[in-house]
Design a protein around this motif. Structure first.
Motif, PDB file in Angstrom:
ATOM      1  N   LYS A 103      60.083  23.087 -15.451  1.00  0.00           N
ATOM      2  CA  LYS A 103      61.465  23.435 -15.768  1.00  0.00           C
ATOM      3  C   LYS A 103      62.218  23.936 -14.531  1.00  0.00           C
ATOM      4  CE  LYS A 103      60.568  24.609 -20.612  1.00  0.00           C
ATOM      5  NZ  LYS A 103      60.571  25.692 -21.640  1.00  0.00           N
ATOM      6  N   GLN A 104      61.523  24.682 -13.681  1.00  0.00           N
ATOM      7  CA  GLN A 104      62.168  25.207 -12.475  1.00  0.00           C
ATOM      8  C   GLN A 104      62.588  24.078 -11.541  1.00  0.00           C
ATOM      9  OE1 GLN A 104      59.341  26.156 -13.860  1.00  0.00           O
ATOM     10  NE2 GLN A 104      58.925  28.345 -13.616  1.00  0.00           N
ATOM     11  N   SER A 105      61.796  22.999 -11.514  1.00  0.00           N
ATOM     12  CA  SER A 105      62.112  21.854 -10.662  1.00  0.00           C
ATOM     13  C   SER A 105      63.331  21.107 -11.197  1.00  0.00           C
ATOM     14  CB  SER A 105      60.911  20.903 -10.578  1.00  0.00           C
ATOM     15  OG  SER A 105      59.800  21.563 -10.016  1.00  0.00           O
ATOM     16  N   ILE A 106      63.425  21.007 -12.522  1.00  0.00           N
ATOM     17  CA  ILE A 106      64.594  20.382 -13.142  1.00  0.00           C
ATOM     18  C   ILE A 106      65.842  21.211 -12.843  1.00  0.00           C
ATOM     19  CG2 ILE A 106      65.675  19.680 -15.313  1.00  0.00           C
ATOM     20  CD1 ILE A 106      63.313  17.942 -14.491  1.00  0.00           C
ATOM     21  N   LYS A 107      65.701  22.521 -12.921  1.00  0.00           N
ATOM     22  CA  LYS A 107      66.828  23.411 -12.636  1.00  0.00           C
ATOM     23  C   LYS A 107      67.318  23.225 -11.204  1.00  0.00           C
ATOM     24  CE  LYS A 107      68.169  28.285 -12.630  1.00  0.00           C
ATOM     25  NZ  LYS A 107      67.713  29.691 -12.856  1.00  0.00           N
ATOM     26  N   ARG A 108      66.372  23.089 -10.266  1.00  0.00           N
ATOM     27  CA  ARG A 108      66.751  22.948  -8.849  1.00  0.00           C
ATOM     28  C   ARG A 108      67.461  21.617  -8.581  1.00  0.00           C
ATOM     29  NH1 ARG A 108      61.948  25.859  -7.776  1.00  0.00           N
ATOM     30  NH2 ARG A 108      60.712  23.959  -7.632  1.00  0.00           N
ATOM     31  N   ILE A 109      66.967  20.519  -9.199  1.00  0.00           N
ATOM     32  CA  ILE A 109      67.630  19.238  -8.946  1.00  0.00           C
ATOM     33  C   ILE A 109      69.036  19.248  -9.543  1.00  0.00           C
ATOM     34  CG2 ILE A 109      66.657  18.067 -10.974  1.00  0.00           C
ATOM     35  CD1 ILE A 109      66.783  15.466  -9.481  1.00  0.00           C
TER      36      ILE A 109
END
Length: 199
Positions: A64-70
């Motif tokens: 989820k954190q990676s989705i937030k960053r993109i």
């Protein structure tokens, strides 16, 4: 310097955590990062930007954190407050998305790539609608895209917000996949499928 260890039960996890901490601190004389160390379900943890789905047969997913960053990066590139030409926005997006997809193509969840594709196009439609500014420009461009003149006049003079208009059927149809493909926008889903087939 990071690792995940998978075991069958929480009890085994606590036991292994204790023995690994002892080995690292006593044998290797290194410091364990307590904030990053935990015993938990695989789908509650992330590792190098990845996690797992909560299924009987878990799949690798993007954390989820990676989705937030993109999404934060895409918002930056497609910000309405930045008057980039559309060609430059697409160039910036392509450079970022191609590298991002190359890394995260390991994930088994294709749906997130499809969702991001749709969300990116909506962001671009929002930018384009703002770039057209005047109602007369909006009407003229909609007509050029094949919208009946009366319909173009209706939507060109709407007071709805840029973001709301970007999801409207009229823009979704006229500024669809083929429109952005012609402008050179790379599809995350297509890139993902190509990388998965070649791996």
């Amino acid at each position: 310097d990071d690792c995940n260890i998978y075991v069958r039960t929480q009890r085994a996890g606590i036991r292994v955590m204790k023995s690994i901490r002892t080995f690292i601190e006593k044998k290797l004389r290194l410091k364990v990062n307590e904030k990053k160390s935990t015993v938990d379900r695989p789908w509650n943890c992330k590792f190098l930007g990845f996690s797992f789905t909560n299924n009987k047969a878990p799949k690798i997913r993007i954390a989820k954190q990676s989705i937030k960053r993109i999404k934060e990066k895409i918002r930056e590139i497609t910000s309405r407050s930045k008057p980039f030409p559309m060609e430059l926005r697409i160039q910036k997006l392509n450079r970022y998305l191609i590298g991002w997809c190359g890394y995260f193509a390991l994930a088994d969840t294709k749906s997130i790539f499809e969702q991001l594709d749709g969300w990116i196009k909506r962001r671009l439609r929002m930018c384009l609608w703002k770039n057209w500014k005047k109602s007369s420009t909006k009407v003229r461009n909609l007509v050029q895209l094949g919208v009946p003149k009366w319909k173009a006049h209706e939507w060109g003079n709407t007071r709805k917000s840029y973001w709301r208009i970007s999801k409207s059927p009229i823009l979704h149809r006229t500024l669809g996949n083929s429109y952005w493909s012609q402008l050179g926008l790379k599809s995350l889903k297509a890139r993902y499928e190509t990388l998965r087939q070649s791996s």
